[in-house]
Design a protein around this motif. Structure first.
Motif, PDB file in Angstrom:
ATOM      1  N   LYS A   1       0.820  -1.211   0.000  1.00  0.00           N
ATOM      2  CA  LYS A   1       0.000   0.000   0.000  1.00  0.00           C
ATOM      3  C   LYS A   1       0.855   1.262   0.000  1.00  0.00           C
ATOM      4  O   LYS A   1       0.541   2.244  -0.669  1.00  0.00           O
ATOM      5  CB  LYS A   1      -0.923  -0.002   1.221  1.00  0.00           C
ATOM      6  CG  LYS A   1      -2.067  -1.004   1.122  1.00  0.00           C
ATOM      7  CD  LYS A   1      -3.021  -0.869   2.294  1.00  0.00           C
ATOM      8  CE  LYS A   1      -4.194  -1.833   2.149  1.00  0.00           C
ATOM      9  NZ  LYS A   1      -5.160  -1.716   3.271  1.00  0.00           N
ATOM     10  N   VAL A   2       1.966   1.227   0.783  1.00  0.00           N
ATOM     11  CA  VAL A   2       2.882   2.382   0.804  1.00  0.00           C
ATOM     12  C   VAL A   2       3.478   2.598  -0.572  1.00  0.00           C
ATOM     13  O   VAL A   2       3.568   3.738  -1.064  1.00  0.00           O
ATOM     14  CB  VAL A   2       3.989   2.171   1.861  1.00  0.00           C
ATOM     15  CG1 VAL A   2       5.074   3.232   1.694  1.00  0.00           C
ATOM     16  CG2 VAL A   2       3.397   2.246   3.263  1.00  0.00           C
ATOM     17  N   ASP A   3       3.887   1.495  -1.225  1.00  0.00           N
ATOM     18  CA  ASP A   3       4.456   1.618  -2.569  1.00  0.00           C
ATOM     19  C   ASP A   3       3.423   2.161  -3.550  1.00  0.00           C
ATOM     20  O   ASP A   3       3.727   3.022  -4.390  1.00  0.00           O
ATOM     21  CB  ASP A   3       4.967   0.252  -3.046  1.00  0.00           C
ATOM     22  CG  ASP A   3       6.200  -0.207  -2.272  1.00  0.00           C
ATOM     23  OD1 ASP A   3       6.854   0.659  -1.659  1.00  0.00           O
ATOM     24  OD2 ASP A   3       6.490  -1.418  -2.282  1.00  0.00           O
ATOM     25  N   GLU A   4       2.187   1.643  -3.429  1.00  0.00           N
ATOM     26  CA  GLU A   4       1.136   2.120  -4.324  1.00  0.00           C
ATOM     27  C   GLU A   4       0.845   3.599  -4.081  1.00  0.00           C
ATOM     28  O   GLU A   4       0.686   4.372  -5.029  1.00  0.00           O
ATOM     29  CB  GLU A   4      -0.139   1.291  -4.100  1.00  0.00           C
ATOM     30  CG  GLU A   4      -0.036  -0.150  -4.579  1.00  0.00           C
ATOM     31  CD  GLU A   4      -1.262  -0.961  -4.208  1.00  0.00           C
ATOM     32  OE1 GLU A   4      -2.177  -0.381  -3.574  1.00  0.00           O
ATOM     33  OE2 GLU A   4      -1.314  -2.160  -4.548  1.00  0.00           O
ATOM     34  N   ARG A   5       0.775   3.978  -2.795  1.00  0.00           N
ATOM     35  CA  ARG A   5       0.499   5.382  -2.460  1.00  0.00           C
ATOM     36  C   ARG A   5       1.639   6.279  -2.921  1.00  0.00           C
ATOM     37  O   ARG A   5       1.397   7.381  -3.430  1.00  0.00           O
ATOM     38  CB  ARG A   5       0.292   5.519  -0.947  1.00  0.00           C
ATOM     39  CG  ARG A   5      -0.119   6.915  -0.502  1.00  0.00           C
ATOM     40  CD  ARG A   5      -1.382   7.361  -1.176  1.00  0.00           C
ATOM     41  NE  ARG A   5      -1.809   8.667  -0.708  1.00  0.00           N
ATOM     42  CZ  ARG A   5      -2.698   9.420  -1.330  1.00  0.00           C
ATOM     43  NH1 ARG A   5      -3.257   8.997  -2.461  1.00  0.00           N
ATOM     44  NH2 ARG A   5      -3.046  10.595  -0.826  1.00  0.00           N
TER      45      ARG A   5
ATOM     46  N   ALA B   1       0.886  12.006  -9.242  1.00  0.00           N
ATOM     47  CA  ALA B   1       0.137  13.245  -9.042  1.00  0.00           C
ATOM     48  C   ALA B   1       1.060  14.460  -9.083  1.00  0.00           C
ATOM     49  O   ALA B   1       0.703  15.508  -9.641  1.00  0.00           O
ATOM     50  CB  ALA B   1      -0.606  13.196  -7.705  1.00  0.00           C
ATOM     51  N   LYS B   2       2.260  14.321  -8.487  1.00  0.00           N
ATOM     52  CA  LYS B   2       3.221  15.424  -8.496  1.00  0.00           C
ATOM     53  C   LYS B   2       3.682  15.734  -9.925  1.00  0.00           C
ATOM     54  O   LYS B   2       3.784  16.891 -10.320  1.00  0.00           O
ATOM     55  CB  LYS B   2       4.429  15.088  -7.624  1.00  0.00           C
ATOM     56  CG  LYS B   2       5.450  16.211  -7.533  1.00  0.00           C
ATOM     57  CD  LYS B   2       6.598  15.834  -6.624  1.00  0.00           C
ATOM     58  CE  LYS B   2       7.593  16.988  -6.496  1.00  0.00           C
ATOM     59  NZ  LYS B   2       8.150  17.407  -7.796  1.00  0.00           N
ATOM     60  N   GLU B   3       3.975  14.659 -10.673  1.00  0.00           N
ATOM     61  CA  GLU B   3       4.393  14.863 -12.057  1.00  0.00           C
ATOM     62  C   GLU B   3       3.285  15.524 -12.866  1.00  0.00           C
ATOM     63  O   GLU B   3       3.544  16.405 -13.696  1.00  0.00           O
ATOM     64  CB  GLU B   3       4.788  13.527 -12.680  1.00  0.00           C
ATOM     65  CG  GLU B   3       6.067  12.927 -12.103  1.00  0.00           C
ATOM     66  CD  GLU B   3       6.362  11.554 -12.666  1.00  0.00           C
ATOM     67  OE1 GLU B   3       5.488  11.009 -13.391  1.00  0.00           O
ATOM     68  OE2 GLU B   3       7.458  11.026 -12.395  1.00  0.00           O
ATOM     69  N   LYS B   4       2.042  15.103 -12.606  1.00  0.00           N
ATOM     70  CA  LYS B   4       0.915  15.698 -13.308  1.00  0.00           C
ATOM     71  C   LYS B   4       0.753  17.168 -12.925  1.00  0.00           C
ATOM     72  O   LYS B   4       0.508  18.024 -13.788  1.00  0.00           O
ATOM     73  CB  LYS B   4      -0.357  14.921 -12.976  1.00  0.00           C
ATOM     74  CG  LYS B   4      -1.578  15.377 -13.749  1.00  0.00           C
ATOM     75  CD  LYS B   4      -2.786  14.512 -13.430  1.00  0.00           C
ATOM     76  CE  LYS B   4      -4.007  14.976 -14.217  1.00  0.00           C
ATOM     77  NZ  LYS B   4      -5.202  14.126 -13.912  1.00  0.00           N
ATOM     78  N   ALA B   5       0.912  17.466 -11.614  1.00  0.00           N
ATOM     79  CA  ALA B   5       0.795  18.855 -11.151  1.00  0.00           C
ATOM     80  C   ALA B   5       1.921  19.712 -11.718  1.00  0.00           C
ATOM     81  O   ALA B   5       1.691  20.856 -12.125  1.00  0.00           O
ATOM     82  CB  ALA B   5       0.809  18.895  -9.626  1.00  0.00           C
ATOM     83  N   ASP B   6       3.147  19.162 -11.734  1.00  0.00           N
ATOM     84  CA  ASP B   6       4.280  19.904 -12.303  1.00  0.00           C
ATOM     85  C   ASP B   6       4.057  20.179 -13.777  1.00  0.00           C
ATOM     86  O   ASP B   6       4.353  21.274 -14.279  1.00  0.00           O
ATOM     87  CB  ASP B   6       5.580  19.127 -12.103  1.00  0.00           C
ATOM     88  CG  ASP B   6       6.019  19.088 -10.647  1.00  0.00           C
ATOM     89  OD1 ASP B   6       5.536  19.925  -9.870  1.00  0.00           O
ATOM     90  OD2 ASP B   6       6.837  18.217 -10.296  1.00  0.00           O
TER      91      ASP B   6
END
Length: 384
Positions: free
Chosen positions: A35-39, A46-51
């Motif tokens: 779950k940690v890896d998936e998160r 999400a960060k790459e998309k936001a950047d």
């Protein structure tokens, strides 16, 4: 023997339960790691998309601001030309002034949004250069004095006699901050005075080859309530009454604060409603290595060759219509209108500071012939 056997059975049972618990714990641990890896992967995506979206927004704003500023500069240039026409009725002049004010407001908003976008995208960087500090401060005072005289309030300029001649920082950005803070003081002050005070401090932690300067802008205006002071430096936040708020974009202080923080300082405010305000910041800056001199001279000792030397290829020229309007004012010997037009030009777009500064210096000496020569040279470049 029986007790020993019972104890052994209990131990065996406990061992089995322990093994089952370890097995379950291992399963939980593995599931948690997954779950940690998936998160982490989701957050990275999400960060790459936001950047990517932020870069796209920055590119869009940069391109659109350029496309919008070009026609707006033309509109403002022609508005200035029309404002000086002799055949206009009072109603026509009010209409032209409305066009100019709306265009100036929109151009200022475009410039502020572009600066804010650069800051958010971490693209706003400083370009330190060596420059003559007293000349910069005097140029700022000259620019803002036009607005102050129109309101009938006093401008007090108090530079310390210990100010260094030359310092190293981003001259254009420092000037932008000072003009913004002084402009706000003018906007919210109806009577009394506005003071620009620049002091040279000597803290024990000052590095060799550096200076410590404190800039203070003090007004006798309407003041700022404590609750408004908490949000004063947020983007699109404005203090004061609604009528005054309509005159600005709500971005100037936010941008100025971030610029000063890039320089290593922090803008602070002290204010009481009805008793005025004081904005101030302190900067530790490197001293210039070479001896710098301010812009000096008069018509009698400033030859045309020296004026020609003021023409620099890297200077951003205003649109042709604006240059023609400025030339018309110079030819009419209307120095006050010329300085006012240059003040508005620089206030609306700080990219024209390098263009306006030498003309303002010539205007202080009423050297209209030299100004005409300089403007004609810039106009000639449009024909090449």
């Amino acid at each position: 023997a029986t007790e020993r056997e019972n104890l052994l059975r209990e131990l065996s049972h406990l061992n089995q339960e322990l093994e089952q618990a370890n097995t379950q714990l291992s399963g939980y641990s593995l599931a948690l790691e997954q779950k940690v890896d998936e998160r982490t992967a989701e957050l990275k995506a999400a960060k790459e998309k936001a950047d990517s979206a932020n870069r796209a927004k920055s590119d869009f704003l940069t391109n659109m601001s350029h496309e919008l500023r070009t026609p707006l500069n033309g509109i403002l240039g022609y508005a200035q030309v029309l404002a000086n026409a002799n055949h206009l009725t009072p109603r026509d002049r009010r209409g032209v002034e409305t066009i100019r004010q709306c265009g100036s407001h929109l151009l200022g908003l475009i410039n502020d949004i572009l600066d804010l976008a650069k800051i958010e995208a971490s693209k706003l960087t400083l370009e330190p250069t060596e420059f003559h500090l007293p000349s910069l401060l005097q140029a700022v005072v000259d620019l803002i004095s036009i607005k102050i005289k129109q309101k009938g309030i006093a401008l007090i300029y108090q530079p310390s006699d210990q100010l260094p001649e030359g310092i190293v920082t981003d001259e254009l950005r420092l000037r932008q901050v000072l003009i913004n803070l002084l402009g706000n003081a003018v906007k919210f002050t109806e009577t009394g005075s506005i003071t620009l005070q620049v002091d040279s401090l000597h803290p024990s932690t000052l590095k060799p080859g550096h200076c410590c300067l404190r800039f203070q802008i003090i007004d006798t205006g309407i003041g700022i309530s404590p609750e408004n002071q908490q949000t004063l430096f947020r983007a699109f936040e404005q203090g004061g009454d609604l009528k005054k708020q309509a005159e600005g974009t709500g971005l100037g202080l936010a941008i100025s604060q971030r610029i000063i923080r890039l320089m290593g300082g922090n803008i602070r405010v002290e204010s009481q409603p009805g008793q005025g305000s004081k904005f101030y910041f302190t900067l530790e800056l490197a001293l210039a290595q070479q001896k710098l001199q301010g812009n000096q001279g008069s018509r009698s000792d400033r030859p045309t060759d020296e004026v020609n030397a003021l023409l620099k290829p890297e200077v951003i020229r205003p649109p042709r219509q604006t240059l023609e309007c400025l030339l018309d004012l110079a030819q009419s010997d209307d120095i006050n209108a010329l300085r006012k037009s240059l003040d508005e030009l620089v206030t609306n777009n700080t990219a024209y500071i390098s263009f306006a500064e030498p003309i303002l210096q010539l205007a202080k000496q009423f050297e209209t012939e030299q100004i005409e020569f300089l403007l004609n040279q810039y106009l000639a470049e449009y024909n090449n």
